[in-house]
Design an enzyme around this catalytic site. Structure first.
Site, PDB file in Angstrom:
ATOM      1  N   VAL A   1       1.014   4.541   1.295  1.00 28.68           N
ATOM      2  CA  VAL A   1       1.476   5.299   2.468  1.00 28.68           C
ATOM      3  C   VAL A   1       2.404   4.433   3.320  1.00 28.68           C
ATOM      4  O   VAL A   1       3.456   4.895   3.782  1.00 28.68           O
ATOM      5  CB  VAL A   1       0.279   5.802   3.295  1.00 28.68           C
ATOM      6  CG1 VAL A   1       0.770   6.549   4.534  1.00 28.68           C
ATOM      7  CG2 VAL A   1      -0.605   6.717   2.447  1.00 28.68           C
ATOM      8  N   CYS A   2       2.048   3.184   3.529  1.00 24.48           N
ATOM      9  CA  CYS A   2       2.867   2.275   4.341  1.00 24.48           C
ATOM     10  C   CYS A   2       4.259   2.116   3.744  1.00 24.48           C
ATOM     11  O   CYS A   2       5.265   2.076   4.470  1.00 24.48           O
ATOM     12  CB  CYS A   2       2.199   0.914   4.439  1.00 24.48           C
ATOM     13  SG  CYS A   2       0.574   0.918   5.213  1.00 24.48           S
ATOM     14  N   THR A   3       4.332   2.024   2.421  1.00 22.34           N
ATOM     15  CA  THR A   3       5.621   1.849   1.758  1.00 22.34           C
ATOM     16  C   THR A   3       6.529   3.040   2.014  1.00 22.34           C
ATOM     17  O   THR A   3       7.726   2.877   2.297  1.00 22.34           O
ATOM     18  CB  THR A   3       5.406   1.648   0.250  1.00 22.34           C
ATOM     19  OG1 THR A   3       4.598   0.477   0.040  1.00 22.34           O
ATOM     20  CG2 THR A   3       6.734   1.460  -0.479  1.00 22.34           C
TER      21      THR A   3
ATOM     22  N   THR B   1       0.858  -1.179   0.000  1.00 23.73           N
ATOM     23  CA  THR B   1       0.000   0.000   0.000  1.00 23.73           C
ATOM     24  C   THR B   1       0.903   1.240   0.000  1.00 23.73           C
ATOM     25  O   THR B   1       2.011   1.201   0.548  1.00 23.73           O
ATOM     26  CB  THR B   1      -0.934   0.022   1.219  1.00 23.73           C
ATOM     27  OG1 THR B   1      -0.175  -0.183   2.414  1.00 23.73           O
ATOM     28  CG2 THR B   1      -1.986  -1.086   1.101  1.00 23.73           C
TER      29      THR B   1
ATOM     30  N   LEU C   1       7.689   2.943   5.982  1.00 21.57           N
ATOM     31  CA  LEU C   1       8.732   1.994   6.353  1.00 21.57           C
ATOM     32  C   LEU C   1      10.074   2.374   5.759  1.00 21.57           C
ATOM     33  O   LEU C   1      11.117   2.186   6.385  1.00 21.57           O
ATOM     34  CB  LEU C   1       8.334   0.572   5.938  1.00 21.57           C
ATOM     35  CG  LEU C   1       7.631  -0.214   7.055  1.00 21.57           C
ATOM     36  CD1 LEU C   1       6.195   0.266   7.210  1.00 21.57           C
ATOM     37  CD2 LEU C   1       7.665  -1.714   6.797  1.00 21.57           C
TER      38      LEU C   1
END
Length: 267
Positions: free
Chosen positions: A97-99, A95, A102
């Site tokens: 935003v998550c990428t 996804t 992290l």
């Protein structure tokens, strides 16, 4: 290591038909696929939810758990050891935003290590996709993710740490198992929760703010001070109200008094 189901979510679960009364349907049925799958998913999810949840107040002990991660199985408290730790959750692999998040945390690995902080992520998917997703994170973020990422497809850790949006719980009968929100837990070496941040899925976090609050917490513990708004390392700190001005001068040296209750000094 157990979790409680919020009352509104519980009403949604109890409103579902009992398994014994559900009609038998096949995947060849004319019913929409989402309608066919919603009840079995919800029932499987309900069966995995413990009945009580620890109160995650600041100063309370961070609940312990065992989980599979990209670095193997961990016991959370053993993972923390004598370090500080950051546990941060993500809705799903692959996804956008998550990428970005992290990748940003991975690039700050050296900064966290200087502060004695271990990082551990969580994503509401299983290990089968975590490895491939990490490749994307490294490519997009020009980094090398080395901290473990917890696999939490059943949301056991997500419920243990209350990382669920109430709206998803209220609509679980229609939408199935909920995703996790973006949560941050900062935990000290005594396994106490020192700070929490909760964000909706649509809003990315600020990695610099996470570092800033760790600096503030560690400085306060070491020096016995408080930090004003927007404080960063090197700026003046606040003398706590519990310390008299006379004692503050003995301890810190120069004290700058704006009000009897607002006094600044050097860290």
């Amino acid at each position: 290591m157990v979790s409680i189901l919020p009352r509104a979510g519980f009403r949604a679960f109890t409103a579902l038909p009992r398994a014994a009364t559900l009609p038998r349907v096949s995947l060849s049925s004319k019913l929409p696929r989402t309608q066919l799958l919603a009840q079995p998913i919800a029932r499987r999810f309900v069966s995995n939810i413990p009945q009580e949840q620890p109160r995650l107040r600041l100063g309370s002990t961070a609940p312990n758990f065992k989980a599979q991660t990209t670095k193997g199985e961990i016991d959370f408290h053993e993972f923390i050891g004598d370090s500080w730790a950051i546990l941060f959750s993500h809705p799903a692999d692959f996804t956008p935003v998550c990428t970005t998040e992290l990748g940003a945390f991975a690039r700050l690995k050296g900064e966290f290590e200087k502060r004695g902080v271990k990082m551990i992520g969580l994503s509401a998917d299983d290990l089968s996709s975590h490895g491939e997703w990490v490749k994307d994170i490294n490519e997009v973020g020009n980094t090398n993710v080395q901290f473990p990422i917890i696999a939490d497809p059943d949301r056991k850790v997500a419920f243990l740490y209350d990382m669920i949006d109430q709206r998803d719980l209220d609509n679980i009968a229609e939408k199935g198992i909920p995703f996790t929100i973006r949560a941050v837990f900062i935990i000290d070496p005594a396994k106490k929760i020192r700070l929490t941040m909760l964000y909706p899925a649509s809003t990315g976090r600020n990695s610099a703010e996470v570092l800033r609050v760790i600096d503030a917490l560690q400085t306060a513990d070491k020096k016995g001070i408080a930090t004003p708004i927007d404080w960063t390392v090197g700026e003046d700190v606040i003398v706590p109200p519990s310390v008299s001005t006379e004692d503050a001068k003995k301890k810190f040296g120069e004290v700058r008094e704006l009000k009897p209750y607002l006094r600044y000094t050097k860290a």
